[in-house]
Scaffold this motif. Structure first.
Motif, PDB file in Angstrom:
ATOM      1  N   GLY A  47      95.937 -32.943 -26.608  1.00 62.41           N
ATOM      2  CA  GLY A  47      97.097 -33.752 -26.296  1.00 62.41           C
ATOM      3  C   GLY A  47      98.027 -34.007 -27.454  1.00 62.41           C
ATOM      4  N   LEU A  48      97.744 -33.413 -28.637  1.00 64.25           N
ATOM      5  CA  LEU A  48      98.602 -33.587 -29.796  1.00 64.25           C
ATOM      6  C   LEU A  48      99.491 -32.367 -29.993  1.00 64.25           C
ATOM      7  CD1 LEU A  48      96.108 -35.105 -32.403  1.00 64.25           C
ATOM      8  CD2 LEU A  48      97.869 -36.309 -31.127  1.00 64.25           C
ATOM      9  N   VAL A  49     100.681 -32.606 -30.514  1.00 64.65           N
ATOM     10  CA  VAL A  49     101.574 -31.513 -30.901  1.00 64.65           C
ATOM     11  C   VAL A  49     102.027 -31.760 -32.325  1.00 64.65           C
ATOM     12  CG1 VAL A  49     102.397 -30.910 -28.597  1.00 64.65           C
ATOM     13  CG2 VAL A  49     103.519 -32.750 -29.858  1.00 64.65           C
ATOM     14  N   ILE A  50     102.367 -30.684 -33.025  1.00 59.55           N
ATOM     15  CA  ILE A  50     102.764 -30.764 -34.429  1.00 59.55           C
ATOM     16  C   ILE A  50     104.295 -30.848 -34.513  1.00 59.55           C
ATOM     17  CG2 ILE A  50     102.606 -29.675 -36.687  1.00 59.55           C
ATOM     18  CD1 ILE A  50      99.916 -30.554 -35.484  1.00 59.55           C
ATOM     19  N   THR A  51     104.773 -31.860 -35.241  1.00 62.60           N
ATOM     20  CA  THR A  51     106.223 -32.037 -35.390  1.00 62.60           C
ATOM     21  C   THR A  51     106.710 -31.742 -36.802  1.00 62.60           C
ATOM     22  OG1 THR A  51     105.905 -34.405 -35.840  1.00 62.60           O
ATOM     23  CG2 THR A  51     106.308 -33.752 -33.542  1.00 62.60           C
ATOM     24  N   ASP A  52     105.801 -31.626 -37.767  1.00 57.88           N
ATOM     25  CA  ASP A  52     106.214 -31.252 -39.124  1.00 57.88           C
ATOM     26  C   ASP A  52     104.988 -30.826 -39.915  1.00 57.88           C
ATOM     27  OD1 ASP A  52     107.847 -30.730 -41.264  1.00 57.88           O
ATOM     28  OD2 ASP A  52     108.521 -32.795 -41.561  1.00 57.88           O
ATOM     29  N   ILE A  53     105.219 -29.998 -40.925  1.00 54.30           N
ATOM     30  CA  ILE A  53     104.156 -29.529 -41.821  1.00 54.30           C
ATOM     31  C   ILE A  53     104.741 -29.478 -43.224  1.00 54.30           C
ATOM     32  CG2 ILE A  53     102.479 -27.699 -42.321  1.00 54.30           C
ATOM     33  CD1 ILE A  53     102.927 -26.654 -39.467  1.00 54.30           C
ATOM     34  N   THR A  54     103.962 -29.881 -44.214  1.00 52.61           N
ATOM     35  CA  THR A  54     104.417 -29.742 -45.596  1.00 52.61           C
ATOM     36  C   THR A  54     103.213 -29.504 -46.501  1.00 52.61           C
ATOM     37  OG1 THR A  54     105.882 -30.668 -47.291  1.00 52.61           O
ATOM     38  CG2 THR A  54     104.286 -32.179 -46.288  1.00 52.61           C
ATOM     39  N   VAL A  55     103.513 -29.149 -47.733  1.00 54.99           N
ATOM     40  CA  VAL A  55     102.482 -28.924 -48.749  1.00 54.99           C
ATOM     41  C   VAL A  55     102.752 -29.886 -49.896  1.00 54.99           C
ATOM     42  CG1 VAL A  55     101.506 -27.284 -50.396  1.00 54.99           C
ATOM     43  CG2 VAL A  55     102.195 -26.497 -48.118  1.00 54.99           C
ATOM     44  N   THR A  56     101.743 -30.626 -50.294  1.00 53.98           N
ATOM     45  CA  THR A  56     101.877 -31.513 -51.453  1.00 53.98           C
ATOM     46  C   THR A  56     101.051 -30.967 -52.600  1.00 53.98           C
ATOM     47  OG1 THR A  56     100.011 -32.889 -50.761  1.00 53.98           O
ATOM     48  CG2 THR A  56     102.204 -33.549 -50.016  1.00 53.98           C
ATOM     49  N   ARG A  57     101.548 -31.214 -53.785  1.00 54.57           N
ATOM     50  CA  ARG A  57     100.847 -30.746 -54.989  1.00 54.57           C
ATOM     51  C   ARG A  57     100.758 -31.903 -55.978  1.00 54.57           C
ATOM     52  NH1 ARG A  57     101.846 -24.977 -58.008  1.00 54.57           N
ATOM     53  NH2 ARG A  57     100.377 -25.266 -59.728  1.00 54.57           N
ATOM     54  N   CYS A  58      99.639 -32.025 -56.645  1.00 53.52           N
ATOM     55  CA  CYS A  58      99.465 -33.121 -57.570  1.00 53.52           C
ATOM     56  C   CYS A  58      98.689 -32.652 -58.794  1.00 53.52           C
ATOM     57  CB  CYS A  58      98.737 -34.288 -56.905  1.00 53.52           C
ATOM     58  SG  CYS A  58      97.166 -33.821 -56.136  1.00 53.52           S
ATOM     59  N   SER A  59      98.752 -33.460 -59.850  1.00 57.62           N
ATOM     60  CA  SER A  59      98.103 -33.141 -61.114  1.00 57.62           C
ATOM     61  C   SER A  59      97.399 -34.377 -61.634  1.00 57.62           C
ATOM     62  CB  SER A  59      99.132 -32.644 -62.136  1.00 57.62           C
ATOM     63  OG  SER A  59      98.552 -32.562 -63.427  1.00 57.62           O
ATOM     64  N   SER A  60      96.199 -34.187 -62.143  1.00 56.09           N
ATOM     65  CA  SER A  60      95.441 -35.312 -62.693  1.00 56.09           C
ATOM     66  C   SER A  60      96.041 -35.828 -63.991  1.00 56.09           C
ATOM     67  CB  SER A  60      93.983 -34.893 -62.925  1.00 56.09           C
ATOM     68  OG  SER A  60      93.913 -33.811 -63.841  1.00 56.09           O
ATOM     69  N   VAL A  61      96.931 -35.041 -64.617  1.00 56.27           N
ATOM     70  CA  VAL A  61      97.565 -35.488 -65.870  1.00 56.27           C
ATOM     71  C   VAL A  61      98.977 -36.029 -65.617  1.00 56.27           C
ATOM     72  CG1 VAL A  61      96.215 -33.906 -67.285  1.00 56.27           C
ATOM     73  CG2 VAL A  61      98.427 -33.164 -66.377  1.00 56.27           C
ATOM     74  N   ASN A  62      99.431 -35.939 -64.377  1.00 58.65           N
ATOM     75  CA  ASN A  62     100.739 -36.473 -64.016  1.00 58.65           C
ATOM     76  C   ASN A  62     100.520 -37.586 -63.001  1.00 58.65           C
ATOM     77  OD1 ASN A  62     103.299 -37.067 -63.147  1.00 58.65           O
ATOM     78  ND2 ASN A  62     103.901 -34.945 -62.727  1.00 58.65           N
ATOM     79  N   LEU A  63     100.567 -38.821 -63.462  1.00 57.81           N
ATOM     80  CA  LEU A  63     100.236 -39.950 -62.613  1.00 57.81           C
ATOM     81  C   LEU A  63     101.255 -40.175 -61.506  1.00 57.81           C
ATOM     82  CD1 LEU A  63      98.969 -42.463 -65.328  1.00 57.81           C
ATOM     83  CD2 LEU A  63      97.661 -40.840 -63.950  1.00 57.81           C
ATOM     84  N   ILE A  64     102.457 -39.610 -61.663  1.00 57.55           N
ATOM     85  CA  ILE A  64     103.484 -39.783 -60.633  1.00 57.55           C
ATOM     86  C   ILE A  64     103.195 -38.913 -59.423  1.00 57.55           C
ATOM     87  CG2 ILE A  64     105.953 -39.533 -60.148  1.00 57.55           C
ATOM     88  CD1 ILE A  64     106.505 -40.092 -63.061  1.00 57.55           C
ATOM     89  N   SER A  65     102.607 -37.723 -59.666  1.00 53.74           N
ATOM     90  CA  SER A  65     102.336 -36.802 -58.562  1.00 53.74           C
ATOM     91  C   SER A  65     101.214 -37.339 -57.684  1.00 53.74           C
ATOM     92  CB  SER A  65     101.964 -35.420 -59.096  1.00 53.74           C
ATOM     93  OG  SER A  65     100.737 -35.480 -59.808  1.00 53.74           O
ATOM     94  N   SER A  66     101.254 -36.961 -56.411  1.00 58.31           N
ATOM     95  CA  SER A  66     100.224 -37.413 -55.482  1.00 58.31           C
ATOM     96  C   SER A  66     100.021 -36.389 -54.381  1.00 58.31           C
ATOM     97  CB  SER A  66     100.616 -38.755 -54.865  1.00 58.31           C
ATOM     98  OG  SER A  66      99.678 -39.136 -53.869  1.00 58.31           O
ATOM     99  N   CYS A  67      98.781 -36.234 -53.977  1.00 62.11           N
ATOM    100  CA  CYS A  67      98.458 -35.348 -52.853  1.00 62.11           C
ATOM    101  C   CYS A  67      98.187 -36.161 -51.595  1.00 62.11           C
ATOM    102  CB  CYS A  67      97.253 -34.483 -53.193  1.00 62.11           C
ATOM    103  SG  CYS A  67      97.628 -33.113 -54.315  1.00 62.11           S
ATOM    104  N   LYS A  68      98.618 -37.421 -51.609  1.00 62.20           N
ATOM    105  CA  LYS A  68      98.413 -38.281 -50.454  1.00 62.20           C
ATOM    106  C   LYS A  68      99.757 -38.760 -49.932  1.00 62.20           C
ATOM    107  CE  LYS A  68      93.842 -39.926 -51.910  1.00 62.20           C
ATOM    108  NZ  LYS A  68      93.014 -41.113 -52.245  1.00 62.20           N
ATOM    109  N   LEU A  69      99.963 -38.570 -48.646  1.00 60.79           N
ATOM    110  CA  LEU A  69     101.140 -39.089 -47.976  1.00 60.79           C
ATOM    111  C   LEU A  69     100.707 -40.223 -47.049  1.00 60.79           C
ATOM    112  CD1 LEU A  69     102.969 -35.749 -47.104  1.00 60.79           C
ATOM    113  CD2 LEU A  69     103.300 -37.226 -49.106  1.00 60.79           C
TER     114      LEU A  69
END
Length: 548
Positions: A47-69
């Motif tokens: 019963g679910l449909v996909i309305t968007d897809i993206t790729v996130t990238r993060c680095s353990s040395v870059n605190l600003i980056s995140s792999c969580k949305l």
């Protein structure tokens, strides 16, 4: 008991912590594997449909980056696109998904996905080539031109990630995008590929093993195929000079098996352990899908048990079996939760026609992996008392039902690690004994239980270059039980031992005579020599083990 503890812990814990707990409790050597964070299976909801897809990238040395949305909006496919090899970098696929009844007027569903550097619509016209939307990783999305369009047959309803240049998806209505995501990775093993499902989930086809109308039935045993994530590298190939370039282990293994399936047309395939070469399979799901795809394509029922290497990669036994149970034509089962191991179960092969009576019973048991007590018993684990008790009780409970069969009913068994009795060199045998028998040091008595309950044959894997059948007698000295090896079929596992050629064992059952014939087919590197069939022998006649 262990599996119940783990599942309870998973319900109470955060996602990553749950992954670590599963490996900790289920890994026989109590290791938290580096790829533990990749072993959570993607969730797909009807019963679910996909309305968007993206790729996130993060680095353990870059605190600003995140792999969580925002988890209220995005669902993350829990597979690091770098498979843990990015050192300080990680990347994940995220999807927006909604229930059909929750779609807003402005929502448009995803109907197509491509991967590439250029806009797929460049230089093309028309509605079918409407504007594509760019996402990281070279991902391009096409949305439906109509609002909602959740009933569109092209609508994408689930997204997964597989790995390797040879990635395939055997699940109904699933397909793998033909190009990998554009990431700075080295080696095809890390090629991350999007796999999508269109439409609503369909129930997988389930084959029912049944004796053919002519009274015949053929079992193909695949032992130690040792598949990797990606194509893998050959170990000890024979002939050594067959491929002057890079020998791709999985390609050669799967080609060999596929040709045999097409020639032999087995009615059932038993995968007797070490399907996955754990150390080279950071994504076990991709490896499992490769052998499943061959079987699904040919509509052959198959039953799997585990070896000592299967769960050394990204998925423990319990999660692998949960996945395998959902695949088309799989008749595999985790078995009872209150006994040791994963994959203790029975396969009943029905009599010909529309009969509901069992003609053959196959007992499949989990022989675990490494010794739980290295100080007292070095090497490998053994079948536990509660498993043997379960087998005896099961055999007794089925006895009355089996009496309803009009011919002689027969019982067979399959395991991965050989029984201690395989070490007896004095027993008569057919086939080669090339390497030391790596059976457990402790004898828990399963061979005696098999004889007691009238099982006529047990076959294992594990020792790749051993491929003999030896005859074990009863107390009176009469033939009682044939103990066979399948012979290693995979180029991802070791060969060696005097020019060992990969091979596959078959069991040809004739219920008219209650006879079982076994033989092997050998891979010599060329199709012209593939037809070699060796060591034909009748091991059961009149429903009883036959002497040499």
């Amino acid at each position: 008991m262990t599996r119940r503890i783990v599942r309870t812990a998973c319900q109470l814990a955060a996602l990553t912590f749950c992954s670590i707990i599963v490996v900790y409790f289920l890994d026989n050597r109590f290791r938290v594997l580096p790829s533990a964070i990749h072993n959570v299976m993607p969730a797909h909801h009807p019963g679910l449909v996909i309305t968007d897809i993206t790729v996130t990238r993060c680095s353990s040395v870059n605190l600003i980056s995140s792999c969580k949305l925002d988890p209220e909006i995005w669902h993350r496919v829990e597979k690091d696109l770098f498979l843990g090899s990015g050192w300080v970098s990680s990347a994940y696929v995220h999807v927006q998904r909604k229930k059909e009844e929750e779609l807003l007027a402005e929502d448009k569903v995803i109907v197509d996905i491509k991967v590439g550097r250029l806009d797929p619509s460049s230089g093309q016209k028309g509605e079918e080539n409407a504007r594509w939307e760019s996402r990281p990783g070279g991902l391009w999305l096409k949305r439906s031109a109509k609002r909602h369009a959740s009933d569109d047959s092209r609508a994408i309803t689930a997204v997964d990630v597989l790995f390797g240049a040879d990635a395939v998806d055997p699940r109904p209505a699933w397909e793998t995008v033909d190009r990998p995501l554009l990431l700075d990775v080295k080696g095809e093993i890390h090629e991350a590929r999007i796999s999508v499902r269109r439409g609503k989930p369909a129930a997988p086809a389930k084959g029912v093993p049944r004796i053919r109308d002519n009274g015949k039935f053929k079992i193909m045993q695949l032992a130690d195929i040792h598949l990797s994530t990606g194509t893998g590298n050959c170990r000890d190939p024979e002939p050594a000079d067959f491929d002057s370039g890079m020998c791709e282990a999985d390609t050669r293994t799967l080609d060999f098996i596929a040709r045999l399936m097409d020639e032999e047309k087995p009615d059932l395939v038993v995968l007797s352990g070490d399907q996955v070469n754990g150390e080279t399979a950071p994504d076990a799901q991709s490896a499992i899908f490769k052998y499943a795809e061959m079987l699904v394509k040919r509509k052959i029922p198959y039953a799997s048990i585990f070896g000592n290497h299967d769960d050394e990669g990204s998925l423990p036994r319990a999660q692998q079996m949960e996945l395998i149970e959902t695949l088309p034509y799989s008749i595999s089962s985790a078995g009872p939760e209150d006994i040791d191991g994963v994959g203790n179960y029975v396969v009943e092969v029905l009599a010909s026609g529309a009969s509901k009576h069992s003609a053959l019973t196959l007992y499949l048991l989990d022989t675990h992996a490494y010794s739980p007590d290295e100080h007292a018993y070095k090497g490998y684990d053994w079948l536990k008392k509660n498993q043997i008790d379960w087998f005896k009780q099961k055999a007794d409970s089925l006895k009355k039902a089996h009496e309803g069969y009009t011919h002689i009913h027969m019982d067979l068994a399959f395991i991965h690690i050989p029984l201690p009795e395989y070490r007896d060199e004095s027993l008569p045998r057919v086939g080669k004994w090339r390497e030391g028998v790596t059976a457990p040091g402790f004898n828990s008595g399963f061979r005696d239980a098999l004889v007691e309950k009238g099982v006529v044959m047990v076959s294992c894997g594990h020792d790749h270059a051993n491929e003999y059948c030896s005859l074990s007698p009863n107390e009176s000295g009469n033939p009682a039980l044939w103990m066979c090896y399948g012979g290693g079929a995979g180029f991802g596992g070791y060969g060696g031992y005097g020019g060992y050629h990969r091979r596959v064992r078959f069991f040809e059952v004739d219920m008219n005579e209650a006879r079982i014939t076994t033989y092997k087919r050998i891979e010599h590197g060329t199709a012209a020599q593939l037809a070699e069939r060796i060591d034909d022998q009748i091991i059961v006649e009149g429903g009883k083990a036959k002497g040499l």
